[in-house]
Design a protein around this motif. Structure first.
Motif, PDB file in Angstrom:
ATOM      1  N   ILE A 206       0.845  -1.201   0.000  1.00 13.48           N
ATOM      2  CA  ILE A 206       0.000   0.000   0.000  1.00 13.48           C
ATOM      3  C   ILE A 206       0.877   1.246   0.000  1.00 13.48           C
ATOM      4  CG2 ILE A 206      -1.651   1.348   1.359  1.00 13.48           C
ATOM      5  CD1 ILE A 206      -2.784  -1.393   2.337  1.00 13.48           C
ATOM      6  N   THR A 207       1.844   1.271   0.893  1.00 13.35           N
ATOM      7  CA  THR A 207       2.754   2.425   0.987  1.00 13.35           C
ATOM      8  C   THR A 207       3.502   2.630  -0.322  1.00 13.35           C
ATOM      9  OG1 THR A 207       3.002   2.032   3.361  1.00 13.35           O
ATOM     10  CG2 THR A 207       4.646   3.437   2.318  1.00 13.35           C
ATOM     11  N   ALA A 208       4.003   1.556  -0.902  1.00 14.43           N
ATOM     12  CA  ALA A 208       4.775   1.658  -2.147  1.00 14.43           C
ATOM     13  C   ALA A 208       3.920   2.193  -3.296  1.00 14.43           C
ATOM     14  CB  ALA A 208       5.361   0.292  -2.507  1.00 14.43           C
ATOM     15  N   ARG A 209       2.690   1.710  -3.419  1.00 15.10           N
ATOM     16  CA  ARG A 209       1.823   2.177  -4.516  1.00 15.10           C
ATOM     17  C   ARG A 209       1.411   3.633  -4.328  1.00 15.10           C
ATOM     18  NH1 ARG A 209      -2.721  -1.985  -6.011  1.00 15.10           N
ATOM     19  NH2 ARG A 209      -3.022  -0.476  -7.670  1.00 15.10           N
ATOM     20  N   LEU A 210       1.118   4.018  -3.077  1.00 11.09           N
ATOM     21  CA  LEU A 210       0.795   5.423  -2.808  1.00 11.09           C
ATOM     22  C   LEU A 210       2.002   6.314  -3.086  1.00 11.09           C
ATOM     23  CD1 LEU A 210      -1.262   5.051   0.476  1.00 11.09           C
ATOM     24  CD2 LEU A 210      -2.116   5.977  -1.684  1.00 11.09           C
TER      25      LEU A 210
ATOM     26  N   ARG B  29       2.383  12.065  -9.599  1.00 12.16           N
ATOM     27  CA  ARG B  29       1.385  13.136  -9.636  1.00 12.16           C
ATOM     28  C   ARG B  29       1.990  14.478  -9.251  1.00 12.16           C
ATOM     29  NH1 ARG B  29      -0.698  17.496  -7.653  1.00 12.16           N
ATOM     30  NH2 ARG B  29      -2.865  17.868  -8.053  1.00 12.16           N
ATOM     31  N   CYS B  30       2.897  14.476  -8.286  1.00 10.62           N
ATOM     32  CA  CYS B  30       3.472  15.722  -7.767  1.00 10.62           C
ATOM     33  C   CYS B  30       4.820  16.053  -8.394  1.00 10.62           C
ATOM     34  CB  CYS B  30       3.625  15.618  -6.250  1.00 10.62           C
ATOM     35  SG  CYS B  30       2.079  15.335  -5.401  1.00 10.62           S
ATOM     36  N   GLU B  31       5.254  15.227  -9.343  1.00  6.57           N
ATOM     37  CA  GLU B  31       6.539  15.449 -10.006  1.00  6.57           C
ATOM     38  C   GLU B  31       7.640  15.686  -8.980  1.00  6.57           C
ATOM     39  OE1 GLU B  31       5.962  18.529 -12.918  1.00  6.57           O
ATOM     40  OE2 GLU B  31       4.354  17.421 -13.901  1.00  6.57           O
ATOM     41  N   VAL B  32       7.759  14.751  -8.037  1.00  9.70           N
ATOM     42  CA  VAL B  32       8.711  14.877  -6.934  1.00  9.70           C
ATOM     43  C   VAL B  32      10.154  14.838  -7.415  1.00  9.70           C
ATOM     44  CG1 VAL B  32       9.558  13.753  -4.832  1.00  9.70           C
ATOM     45  CG2 VAL B  32       7.092  13.977  -5.232  1.00  9.70           C
TER      46      VAL B  32
ATOM     47  N   SER C   4       9.739  12.698   1.560  1.00  7.46           N
ATOM     48  CA  SER C   4       9.916  11.410   2.229  1.00  7.46           C
ATOM     49  C   SER C   4       8.529  10.857   2.528  1.00  7.46           C
ATOM     50  CB  SER C   4      10.716  11.555   3.527  1.00  7.46           C
ATOM     51  OG  SER C   4       9.912  12.149   4.535  1.00  7.46           O
ATOM     52  N   LEU C   5       8.468   9.651   3.024  1.00  4.69           N
ATOM     53  CA  LEU C   5       7.188   9.042   3.364  1.00  4.69           C
ATOM     54  C   LEU C   5       6.537   9.710   4.565  1.00  4.69           C
ATOM     55  CD1 LEU C   5       8.051   5.261   2.887  1.00  4.69           C
ATOM     56  CD2 LEU C   5       6.922   6.807   1.271  1.00  4.69           C
ATOM     57  N   ASP C   6       7.324  10.488   5.306  1.00  6.23           N
ATOM     58  CA  ASP C   6       6.808  11.144   6.510  1.00  6.23           C
ATOM     59  C   ASP C   6       6.723  12.666   6.404  1.00  6.23           C
ATOM     60  OD1 ASP C   6       6.331   8.869   8.208  1.00  6.23           O
ATOM     61  OD2 ASP C   6       8.493   8.610   8.279  1.00  6.23           O
ATOM     62  N   VAL C   7       7.019  13.222   5.237  1.00  5.62           N
ATOM     63  CA  VAL C   7       6.925  14.674   5.085  1.00  5.62           C
ATOM     64  C   VAL C   7       5.451  15.071   4.956  1.00  5.62           C
ATOM     65  CG1 VAL C   7       7.100  14.775   2.552  1.00  5.62           C
ATOM     66  CG2 VAL C   7       7.898  16.691   3.923  1.00  5.62           C
ATOM     67  N   ASN C   8       5.089  16.188   5.568  1.00  7.80           N
ATOM     68  CA  ASN C   8       3.730  16.697   5.414  1.00  7.80           C
ATOM     69  C   ASN C   8       3.608  17.212   3.979  1.00  7.80           C
ATOM     70  OD1 ASN C   8       1.489  18.618   5.312  1.00  7.80           O
ATOM     71  ND2 ASN C   8       1.377  18.316   7.525  1.00  7.80           N
TER      72      ASN C   8
ATOM     73  N   VAL D 294       2.507  10.246   3.299  1.00  7.70           N
ATOM     74  CA  VAL D 294       2.284   8.975   2.607  1.00  7.70           C
ATOM     75  C   VAL D 294       1.980   7.884   3.637  1.00  7.70           C
ATOM     76  CG1 VAL D 294       3.318   7.196   1.135  1.00  7.70           C
ATOM     77  CG2 VAL D 294       3.732   9.618   0.635  1.00  7.70           C
ATOM     78  N   ASN D 295       2.763   7.841   4.715  1.00 10.21           N
ATOM     79  CA  ASN D 295       2.549   6.816   5.731  1.00 10.21           C
ATOM     80  C   ASN D 295       1.183   6.944   6.401  1.00 10.21           C
ATOM     81  OD1 ASN D 295       4.877   5.234   5.476  1.00 10.21           O
ATOM     82  ND2 ASN D 295       6.071   6.631   6.725  1.00 10.21           N
TER      83      ASN D 295
END
Length: 83
Positions: free
Chosen positions: A4-8, A15-18, A25-29, A69-70
């Protein structure tokens, strides 16, 4: 949960062109860091509902933080009965 985490993560990165943004990161707001706005949030929720076969209600959005993301993965995991 890892799937789930990987797909998100993959969806949000695209989508956000990161790219290789060091702030991501997975924990960034995602909102505070400027990766998502309200329209982007709707896209992420719509993606999660379709990809994982869950329904994320307005109540869920109010009850659970969904800023990283998490956190989004955790809500999806709850809806799927994994948590």
């Amino acid at each position: 949960m890892d799937e789930i985490t990987a797909r998100l993560d993959e969806f949000i990165r695209e989508r956000c062109e990161v790219g290789d943004d060091p702030e991501y990161s997975l924990d960034v707001n995602l909102f505070d860091a400027g990766f998502l706005d309200s329209m982007g949030a709707v896209e992420v929720v719509t993606f999660a509902e379709g990809a994982f076969g869950v329904e994320i209600s307005q109540k869920d959005i109010t009850l659970y933080p969904m800023n990283t993301v998490n956190e989004i993965a955790e809500v999806v995991g709850r809806k799927k009965g994994l948590i």
